[in-house]
Design an enzyme around this catalytic site. Structure first.
Site, PDB file in Angstrom:
ATOM      1  N   HIS B  62       0.845  -1.205   0.000  1.00 22.98           N
ATOM      2  CA  HIS B  62       0.000   0.000   0.000  1.00 22.98           C
ATOM      3  C   HIS B  62       0.879   1.253   0.000  1.00 22.98           C
ATOM      4  O   HIS B  62       1.272   1.756   1.052  1.00 22.98           O
ATOM      5  CB  HIS B  62      -0.941   0.009   1.207  1.00 22.98           C
ATOM      6  N   HIS B  64       1.699   5.109  -2.118  1.00 22.30           N
ATOM      7  CA  HIS B  64       1.341   6.139  -3.099  1.00 22.30           C
ATOM      8  C   HIS B  64       2.622   6.699  -3.706  1.00 22.30           C
ATOM      9  O   HIS B  64       3.364   7.397  -3.037  1.00 22.30           O
ATOM     10  CB  HIS B  64       0.515   7.256  -2.439  1.00 22.30           C
ATOM     11  N   LEU B  65       2.845   6.344  -4.980  1.00 20.87           N
ATOM     12  CA  LEU B  65       4.046   6.859  -5.646  1.00 20.87           C
ATOM     13  C   LEU B  65       3.765   8.178  -6.353  1.00 20.87           C
ATOM     14  O   LEU B  65       4.695   8.843  -6.824  1.00 20.87           O
ATOM     15  CB  LEU B  65       4.591   5.824  -6.633  1.00 20.87           C
ATOM     16  N   ARG B  66       2.502   8.576  -6.428  1.00 23.77           N
ATOM     17  CA  ARG B  66       2.095   9.917  -6.897  1.00 23.77           C
ATOM     18  C   ARG B  66       2.362  10.192  -8.374  1.00 23.77           C
ATOM     19  O   ARG B  66       2.167  11.312  -8.829  1.00 23.77           O
ATOM     20  CB  ARG B  66       2.754  11.017  -6.061  1.00 23.77           C
ATOM     21  N   ASP B 154      -8.827   3.087  -3.517  1.00 25.49           N
ATOM     22  CA  ASP B 154      -8.161   3.593  -2.312  1.00 25.49           C
ATOM     23  C   ASP B 154      -8.230   5.116  -2.215  1.00 25.49           C
ATOM     24  O   ASP B 154      -7.968   5.829  -3.168  1.00 25.49           O
ATOM     25  CB  ASP B 154      -6.700   3.167  -2.301  1.00 25.49           C
ATOM     26  N   HIS B 234      -5.796  -0.708   5.455  1.00 20.72           N
ATOM     27  CA  HIS B 234      -5.551   0.110   6.662  1.00 20.72           C
ATOM     28  C   HIS B 234      -6.650   0.004   7.724  1.00 20.72           C
ATOM     29  O   HIS B 234      -7.267   0.991   8.102  1.00 20.72           O
ATOM     30  CB  HIS B 234      -5.290   1.566   6.312  1.00 20.72           C
ATOM     31  N   ASN B 281      -6.022   9.156   7.161  1.00 19.65           N
ATOM     32  CA  ASN B 281      -7.323   8.577   6.869  1.00 19.65           C
ATOM     33  C   ASN B 281      -7.173   7.079   6.666  1.00 19.65           C
ATOM     34  O   ASN B 281      -6.465   6.668   5.749  1.00 19.65           O
ATOM     35  CB  ASN B 281      -7.882   9.221   5.594  1.00 19.65           C
ATOM     36  N   ASP B 308       0.758   2.529   3.724  1.00 14.67           N
ATOM     37  CA  ASP B 308      -0.048   3.638   3.190  1.00 14.67           C
ATOM     38  C   ASP B 308       0.833   4.884   3.038  1.00 14.67           C
ATOM     39  O   ASP B 308       0.422   6.007   3.347  1.00 14.67           O
ATOM     40  CB  ASP B 308      -1.271   3.926   4.077  1.00 14.67           C
ATOM     41  N   HIS B 312       3.219  14.085   0.950  1.00 14.13           N
ATOM     42  CA  HIS B 312       2.642  15.397   0.637  1.00 14.13           C
ATOM     43  C   HIS B 312       3.725  16.447   0.829  1.00 14.13           C
ATOM     44  O   HIS B 312       4.537  16.359   1.755  1.00 14.13           O
ATOM     45  CB  HIS B 312       1.460  15.710   1.560  1.00 14.13           C
TER      46      HIS B 312
END
Lengths: 315, 432
Positions: B62, B64-66, B154, B234, B281, B308, B312
């Site tokens: 899980h 996030h490679l964006r 997700d 999660h 979240n 997760d 940012h």
């Protein structure tokens, strides 16, 4: 004890019980000065106080503005409509910009909880929270405590009922803490949809009721909150009419109160919702006293935060 | 060229191995494992790993490679460096990019980027619904052909139960799991912290546990009628764990993951500083929830740890709490947190940690197992179990520094990572 133990006033719990009483005592001196024909003191001459209001407000902003002017501080209003934030500048950048202008004290009002803390991290100035989201509004609580103390001589042992939108109210957030710190007993009176998830957080001297009539005869203070329709996302009650019937106060309910009990309200009142027009008129002297005390309490906080000593006021 | 990794404590519960061994790596595979001094190499590189632990490469399912769209937060290259630094040999990236990964082209784009720039194996999860809107099926078949190995919306719960049922029904034919972000928007609305003490204390809009549990219960019911493998993402509450336990006892193909931040932080950690790195979240729950998650992970009710990892930019997190985006980065701190708190802390065995961090993710996703045995692919994580280190923003390989664990001292850190026999991390430094 002649200065505040806290550098900023963001939450009621930033203050000790001694801090609160010191502020109320100093406010009393200022209140007397406010009754004089010449209401101005030179004590904060040369200091800059910024009213940084990111949310529409007339009453609170004006109260702070008058307080600053009465102490001879240079008061500047930095309002949302005119501010950089409307252009997408972040609060951090705005705070740093204000800091570069060397302000001594900033009063912030913002719709987001915790925003005053962001100022303390990015400015050298003292910060007063003028209301942050649904979190805290300490100067309102202080002026309410001032009013109760003037009326009853003490706070300890008072039974205070707070009625209305507790969940979305920063006024309640601060007032409940202030009252419990000073030894009052508090009953929160509201439908379950207007209560926060865990009112037990405030301790054993705070209880909850859904029936105003059960509690009313016991109370010394009936504190009516404004139904803030603009802050409620999903209608928590079916109609204003039903709310007024279940939780509003008019002459009938007033008749059930103790003879020396008082009605308070942070203003502005929705006539016909939390209080009937008759009730407002009957309570109005005290509601206006609260407003008057607000100026004195804010003067006291500004004075104390900027290093003034209580004994220095007597001129 | 061959590589001889000497004297590490090699642990793999899949082959019942826990011994000091020498491991010979050749042609991307484990050529030989044996007692120290018994493995010979004609020519190549030798590396002494005394005091280190060598395990099957960890996988984070899980992340996030964006990329594409938010490369200022993270991209495939920086995210895979962060993975290597954290000791992972593989990650599964989420589809909430811009544009959304909801067709074959987008899947292929990320896989191409991975082949060009990645230090680790990058697997792709495609969107379950078109545009993550929860309204229409995405082109799952096309995406599977391009390499997608799971489907998920997700970041959002699928609100319409009929739609979720169709998606699970449809996904089943491809033999891939549906990864479910469980969030009932009617209950959660604009909630930002757990409903309870913390929302009352800080005057913030509340995100009730029931908003998550209702969708977990619903998706388990849909798993039963569709037969599609369900993986709950999660998981953050004790009752959520109970629901998954009951589903497993009923023999349903249900699995779940927990993040390090839900394992080791709780709502009590949020204070008047309104630290936006603690805004995630689902939100940090109660201390009791946190402890229940630790127990469930230990017992195996929770199948795996997934971070997760949600990068940012600094300017996005430096906002008012209610305005800042949700999420914390996690790739580079997961091993230290889980090893230090649970394994070194005596609550979980090392074998269980390997099961949760290396074995289970591949099993859930239907990937080839990575084992410490001859002939197996040489995807290896090597870590120093004794090192104490402090989490510092300037040390992250991730482009973003929004860690919920800044300033914390952790025990255990990856020193070397091999992916198909090639070093991604050597002596604590990412190999570029």
């Amino acid at each position: 004890m002649s200065t505040l133990s806290c550098k900023h006033v963001l939450n009621m719990r930033d203050m000790t019980v001694e801090d609160i009483y010191l502020t109320l005592d100093v406010a009393k001196s200022f209140k007397e000065i406010n009754e004089r024909p010449i209401k101005k003191l030179p004590t904060l001459r040369g200091r800059t106080v910024v009213n940084f209001f990111l949310e529409p407000s007339t009453r609170t902003r004006t109260s702070f503005e008058i307080a600053a002017k009465r102490l001879s501080a240079d008061g500047v209003n930095f309002a949302a409509s005119a501010s950089a934030t409307a252009k997408g500048e972040s609060l951090v950048d705005t705070a740093q910009t204000l800091d570069a202008m060397s302000c001594d004290l900033v009063v912030i009002r913002h719709k987001y909880a915790g925003s005053p803390h962001i100022l303390t991290q990015n400015m050298r100035a003292r910060i007063i929270n003028g209301g942050d989201g649904k979190h805290q509004h300490p100067t309102q609580a202080l002026l309410d405590l001032f009013t109760m103390r003037e009326r009853f001589g003490k706070i300890e042992g008072l039974k205070v009922g707070i009625v209305g939108d507790i969940a979305h109210s920063r006024v309640a957030g601060s007032l409940v803490e202030g009252l419990t710190m000073l030894g009052a007993e508090v009953t929160l009176i509201a439908p379950p949809t207007l209560l926060p998830a865990r009112p037990d957080y405030w301790g054993t001297s705070v209880s909850v009721s859904h029936k105003i009539d059960d509690v009313l005869p016991e109370l010394d203070v009936l504190y009516m909150l404004r139904i803030q329709l603009e802050r409620i996302e999903q209608a928590p009650f079916p109609s204003l009419r039903e709310y007024a019937r279940l939780f509003g106060v008019g002459t009938e309910r007033m008749a059930k109160m103790k003879p020396d009990a008082i009605i308070m309200h942070p203003g502005p009142v929705n006539r016909g919702v939390e209080l009937t027009s008759e009730a407002v008129d009957a309570a109005n002297n005290l509601l206006l006293y609260q407003v008057n005390a607000g100026v004195a309490v804010r003067m006291a906080l500004m004075y104390l935060l900027l290093g003034g000593k209580p004994e220095g006021i007597s001129e | 060229m061959a590589l001889l990794l000497k004297n590490a404590r090699c642990v793999d519960p899949q082959v019942e191995l826990d011994a000091i061994c020498d491991v010979l790596v050749r042609d991307g595979q484990i050529a030989q494992i044996g007692k120290p001094g018994t493995v010979d190499m004609a020519k190549g590189v030798q590396k002494d790993l005394s005091g280190r632990i060598l395990i099957p490469g960890m996988m984070d399912m899980h992340v996030h490679l964006r990329e594409p769209g938010y490369e200022y937060k993270e991209d495939v290259a920086s995210g895979s460096r962060a993975a290597a630094k954290g000791g992972f040999t593989a990650v599964l990236c989420m589809p909430n990019t811009k544009p959304v990964i909801n067709d074959a082209t987008q899947v292929a784009y990320v896989i191409d980027k991975a082949q060009l720039y990645a230090r680790t194996n990058i697997y792709v999860a495609g969107a379950l619904s078109h545009g993550l809107k929860g309204e229409a099926l995405s082109e799952m078949g096309d995406m599977v052909s391009s390499g997608a190995i799971a489907f998920t919306d997700d970041g959002r719960g699928v609100q319409d139960s009929g739609m979720m049922r169709r998606a699970m029904d449809y996904a089943k034919q491809f033999n891939v799991p549906v990864l479910s972000h469980c969030q009932d928007e009617g209950l959660v609305a604009n909630g930002v912290v757990n409903e309870g003490l913390v929302s009352t204390r800080l005057g913030l809009a509340s995100w009730p546990a029931a908003g998550e549990e209702i969708q977990i219960a619903r998706d388990i019911a849909l798993c039963e009628i569709t037969g599609c493998a369900l993986h709950v993402q999660h998981i953050s509450t004790a009752r959520g764990v109970d629901l998954v336990r009951a589903a497993k006892n009923a023999g349903l193909p249900v699995t779940c993951e927990v993040t390090p931040h839900h394992l080791f932080l709780c709502e009590d950690d949020l204070d008047e500083r309104y630290d936006t790195n603690l805004k995630m979240n689902p939100p940090l729950r109660t201390r009791d929830d946190m402890l229940a998650l630790q127990t469930a992970l230990t017992e195996g009710i929770i199948d795996c740890v997934a971070t997760d990892h949600a990068p940012h930019a600094a300017h996005e997190k430096a906002l008012e709490f209610e305005l800042a985006p949700f999420g914390t980065i996690g790739l580079e701190t997961a091993l230290g947190l889980v090893y230090g708190n649970l394994v070194a802390g005596g609550k979980m065995t090392l074998a269980s940690m390997i099961a949760r961090m290396s074995v289970a993710p591949r099993r859930i996703l239907g990937l080839q197992a990575v084992r410490l045995e001859e002939g197996n692919v040489a995807d290896l994580t090597i870590f120093n179990p004794d090192i104490l280190w402090t989490v510092r923003a300037e040390d992250f390989c991730s482009k973003s520094k929004n860690s919920a664990f800044l300033g914390l001292e952790l025990k255990g850190r990856a020193t070397d990572v091999y992916v198909e026999g090639y070093a991604s991390l050597e002596d604590g430094k990412v190999v570029d």
